[in-house]
Scaffold this motif. Sequence first.
Motif, PDB file in Angstrom:
ATOM      1  N   GLY A  49       1.553  12.921  11.746  1.00 24.60           N
ATOM      2  CA  GLY A  49       0.417  12.193  12.320  1.00 24.60           C
ATOM      3  C   GLY A  49       0.643  11.786  13.769  1.00 24.60           C
ATOM      4  N   GLN A  50       1.776  11.150  14.033  1.00 26.89           N
ATOM      5  CA  GLN A  50       1.996  10.576  15.377  1.00 26.89           C
ATOM      6  C   GLN A  50       2.922  11.414  16.263  1.00 26.89           C
ATOM      7  OE1 GLN A  50       3.460   6.697  14.264  1.00 26.89           O
ATOM      8  NE2 GLN A  50       1.443   5.983  13.575  1.00 26.89           N
ATOM      9  N   ASN A  51       3.488  12.477  15.710  1.00 26.53           N
ATOM     10  CA  ASN A  51       4.337  13.402  16.489  1.00 26.53           C
ATOM     11  C   ASN A  51       5.461  12.678  17.240  1.00 26.53           C
ATOM     12  OD1 ASN A  51       5.128  15.966  17.289  1.00 26.53           O
ATOM     13  ND2 ASN A  51       3.861  15.924  19.139  1.00 26.53           N
ATOM     14  N   ALA A  86      -1.849  15.205   5.811  1.00 29.57           N
ATOM     15  CA  ALA A  86      -0.788  14.210   5.996  1.00 29.57           C
ATOM     16  C   ALA A  86      -1.346  12.797   5.915  1.00 29.57           C
ATOM     17  CB  ALA A  86      -0.083  14.426   7.332  1.00 29.57           C
ATOM     18  N   ALA A  87      -2.527  12.590   6.492  1.00 30.91           N
ATOM     19  CA  ALA A  87      -3.146  11.253   6.450  1.00 30.91           C
ATOM     20  C   ALA A  87      -3.458  10.879   5.005  1.00 30.91           C
ATOM     21  CB  ALA A  87      -4.410  11.242   7.303  1.00 30.91           C
ATOM     22  N   ARG A  88      -3.937  11.845   4.250  1.00 30.22           N
ATOM     23  CA  ARG A  88      -4.288  11.584   2.837  1.00 30.22           C
ATOM     24  C   ARG A  88      -3.022  11.271   2.031  1.00 30.22           C
ATOM     25  NH1 ARG A  88      -7.122  16.162   1.815  1.00 30.22           N
ATOM     26  NH2 ARG A  88      -5.643  17.197   0.420  1.00 30.22           N
ATOM     27  N   LEU A  89      -1.974  12.052   2.256  1.00 30.80           N
ATOM     28  CA  LEU A  89      -0.724  11.829   1.513  1.00 30.80           C
ATOM     29  C   LEU A  89      -0.103  10.484   1.893  1.00 30.80           C
ATOM     30  CD1 LEU A  89       0.783  15.417   1.794  1.00 30.80           C
ATOM     31  CD2 LEU A  89      -0.023  14.329  -0.312  1.00 30.80           C
ATOM     32  N   HIS A  90      -0.189  10.131   3.173  1.00 30.95           N
ATOM     33  CA  HIS A  90       0.369   8.841   3.602  1.00 30.95           C
ATOM     34  C   HIS A  90      -0.385   7.682   2.949  1.00 30.95           C
ATOM     35  CE1 HIS A  90       2.327   5.808   5.975  1.00 30.95           C
ATOM     36  NE2 HIS A  90       1.151   5.343   6.348  1.00 30.95           N
ATOM     37  N   THR A  91      -1.706   7.790   2.900  1.00 29.84           N
ATOM     38  CA  THR A  91      -2.513   6.732   2.268  1.00 29.84           C
ATOM     39  C   THR A  91      -2.135   6.591   0.797  1.00 29.84           C
ATOM     40  OG1 THR A  91      -4.304   7.208   3.790  1.00 29.84           O
ATOM     41  CG2 THR A  91      -4.889   5.990   1.801  1.00 29.84           C
ATOM     42  N   LEU A  93       0.691   7.477  -0.596  1.00 31.84           N
ATOM     43  CA  LEU A  93       2.063   6.979  -0.679  1.00 31.84           C
ATOM     44  C   LEU A  93       2.104   5.470  -0.433  1.00 31.84           C
ATOM     45  CD1 LEU A  93       4.849   8.082  -1.163  1.00 31.84           C
ATOM     46  CD2 LEU A  93       5.080   8.523   1.270  1.00 31.84           C
ATOM     47  N   GLU A  94       1.334   5.009   0.541  1.00 33.56           N
ATOM     48  CA  GLU A  94       1.266   3.569   0.816  1.00 33.56           C
ATOM     49  C   GLU A  94       0.762   2.831  -0.425  1.00 33.56           C
ATOM     50  OE1 GLU A  94       2.818   2.620   4.014  1.00 33.56           O
ATOM     51  OE2 GLU A  94       0.930   1.551   4.350  1.00 33.56           O
ATOM     52  N   ALA A  95      -0.276   3.392  -1.041  1.00 34.90           N
ATOM     53  CA  ALA A  95      -0.857   2.731  -2.216  1.00 34.90           C
ATOM     54  C   ALA A  95       0.154   2.644  -3.351  1.00 34.90           C
ATOM     55  CB  ALA A  95      -2.112   3.484  -2.669  1.00 34.90           C
ATOM     56  N   ARG A  96       1.019   3.630  -3.450  1.00 37.18           N
ATOM     57  CA  ARG A  96       1.970   3.654  -4.569  1.00 37.18           C
ATOM     58  C   ARG A  96       3.296   2.988  -4.271  1.00 37.18           C
ATOM     59  NH1 ARG A  96       1.430   9.570  -6.892  1.00 37.18           N
ATOM     60  NH2 ARG A  96       3.464   9.091  -7.768  1.00 37.18           N
ATOM     61  N   THR A  97       3.470   2.515  -3.011  1.00 36.29           N
ATOM     62  CA  THR A  97       4.765   1.917  -2.678  1.00 36.29           C
ATOM     63  C   THR A  97       4.655   0.489  -2.162  1.00 36.29           C
ATOM     64  OG1 THR A  97       4.686   2.940  -0.485  1.00 36.29           O
ATOM     65  CG2 THR A  97       5.923   4.109  -2.170  1.00 36.29           C
ATOM     66  N   ARG A  98       3.438  -0.044  -2.034  1.00 41.31           N
ATOM     67  CA  ARG A  98       3.375  -1.398  -1.459  1.00 41.31           C
ATOM     68  C   ARG A  98       3.942  -2.415  -2.446  1.00 41.31           C
ATOM     69  NH1 ARG A  98      -2.598  -0.420  -1.114  1.00 41.31           N
ATOM     70  NH2 ARG A  98      -1.999   0.107   1.020  1.00 41.31           N
ATOM     71  N   LEU A  99       4.263  -3.591  -1.874  1.00 46.30           N
ATOM     72  CA  LEU A  99       4.973  -4.627  -2.624  1.00 46.30           C
ATOM     73  C   LEU A  99       4.312  -4.947  -3.961  1.00 46.30           C
ATOM     74  CD1 LEU A  99       7.346  -6.602  -2.416  1.00 46.30           C
ATOM     75  CD2 LEU A  99       5.876  -8.171  -1.159  1.00 46.30           C
ATOM     76  N   GLU A 117      -1.332  15.408  -6.648  1.00 47.06           N
ATOM     77  CA  GLU A 117      -1.105  16.118  -5.384  1.00 47.06           C
ATOM     78  C   GLU A 117       0.172  15.642  -4.678  1.00 47.06           C
ATOM     79  OE1 GLU A 117      -3.695  15.223  -2.002  1.00 47.06           O
ATOM     80  OE2 GLU A 117      -3.762  17.365  -1.533  1.00 47.06           O
ATOM     81  N   LEU A 118       0.355  14.316  -4.602  1.00 46.60           N
ATOM     82  CA  LEU A 118       1.513  13.782  -3.892  1.00 46.60           C
ATOM     83  C   LEU A 118       2.823  14.240  -4.545  1.00 46.60           C
ATOM     84  CD1 LEU A 118       2.656  11.889  -1.673  1.00 46.60           C
ATOM     85  CD2 LEU A 118       2.510  10.025  -3.341  1.00 46.60           C
ATOM     86  N   SER A 119       2.905  14.132  -5.858  1.00 49.87           N
ATOM     87  CA  SER A 119       4.143  14.522  -6.556  1.00 49.87           C
ATOM     88  C   SER A 119       4.436  16.005  -6.388  1.00 49.87           C
ATOM     89  CB  SER A 119       4.040  14.205  -8.051  1.00 49.87           C
ATOM     90  OG  SER A 119       3.786  12.835  -8.224  1.00 49.87           O
ATOM     91  N   THR A 120       3.378  16.813  -6.452  1.00 53.10           N
ATOM     92  CA  THR A 120       3.555  18.258  -6.294  1.00 53.10           C
ATOM     93  C   THR A 120       4.099  18.576  -4.902  1.00 53.10           C
ATOM     94  OG1 THR A 120       1.681  18.574  -7.751  1.00 53.10           O
ATOM     95  CG2 THR A 120       2.345  20.483  -6.470  1.00 53.10           C
ATOM     96  N   VAL A 121       3.518  17.939  -3.879  1.00 56.43           N
ATOM     97  CA  VAL A 121       3.966  18.191  -2.508  1.00 56.43           C
ATOM     98  C   VAL A 121       5.397  17.686  -2.311  1.00 56.43           C
ATOM     99  CG1 VAL A 121       3.577  17.602  -0.080  1.00 56.43           C
ATOM    100  CG2 VAL A 121       1.642  18.238  -1.521  1.00 56.43           C
ATOM    101  N   LEU A 122       5.707  16.507  -2.865  1.00 52.88           N
ATOM    102  CA  LEU A 122       7.058  15.961  -2.695  1.00 52.88           C
ATOM    103  C   LEU A 122       8.109  16.861  -3.329  1.00 52.88           C
ATOM    104  CD1 LEU A 122       6.538  12.104  -3.229  1.00 52.88           C
ATOM    105  CD2 LEU A 122       6.960  13.319  -1.084  1.00 52.88           C
TER     106      LEU A 122
END
Length: 316
Positions: A49-51, A86-91, A93-99, A117-122
């Motif tokens: 995303g941010q290079n 990448a933006a979709r996967l990051h969103t 991932l954030e949803a599944r890892t926040r406190l 999708e996320l697990s398959t890509v990981l």
Amino acid sequence: MDGQAGATTVIYVGGTGRSGSTMLANVLGEVPGFVSVGEVRFLWQRGIGQNRLCGCGEHFADCPFWSDVLDLTLGPDGDTDRKELAARLHTELEARTRLRTLPQHLRGSAGGGGHDELSTVLARLYGAISAVAGADVVVDSSKLPTYAAVLDDTDGIDLRVAHFLRDPRAAAYSWQRKKLQPDLGPGAFMERRGAGKSAVLWSVWNRSLEMLAGRRPNAYARVTYEEFLADPREQAQSLLDTFALDGDLTSVFAGPDTVRLSMNHTVAGNPSRHQQGLVPLVVDSEWRDQMSATDRGAVAALTWPTLRRYGYHLRS
Ligand SMILES: [Zn+2]
């Protein structure tokens, strides 16, 4: 998931920020057959995303290592809109890892189930890192306990957790210091955090990581920054022994407390990830002289049961 045939072995360096996890990960990455790739959880946002800068010094989009890894993971560039994906996967991932997801992870009901999708890509991603680097073991210093839980739920990943801790007063002091972050461009600084917040997160994340990963024999090892730096080679060997991984440390150390670091392709992390050559491993104890008594007392009070649990003393 544990012990799957053909799974990628991942050593996950977990804990809280400013604990020296970048250093531990890069030492392990020097073991022949191992590769250290930094905080992979930031790949989608800071990398694609941010290079930002890769550990090799190139911007992410210009790094040949990640270009090959992403081609293997996602197909040739141009077939898909990588930034959008990448933006979709990051969103996700954030949803599944926040406190707030912590209780679900501790109950084992955080969802995903290894087939979304996320697990398959990981699963593909860590396999691709292993293939492109020609390494059997991938070292990920993402730190966050909830991301360790996500990886552990992913089919195709055989996770070993290296829980790395540092005195919470030292970590809090480090969070307060102004430190350049070349990743963000000239003159930019790393994120800073108050002593209270640092202390609370230190207790929560460390206890959580232990609860999430500590029940599994041979896949969880805990070492402190202070123990590690007292005898780096012995401690590195002990981690490999716990994980039942073969690794020859002969070429890694140039002396009892000097490591040979080569160029790496780390995504995100402490600016020290750009260090190369002979690097001394020394304890940074500036906090003992420079940290205010008020902040020390506050951090000790906020962390004390956990502080004692991990062998630290109330009086520094
Ligand atoms: Zn690179």
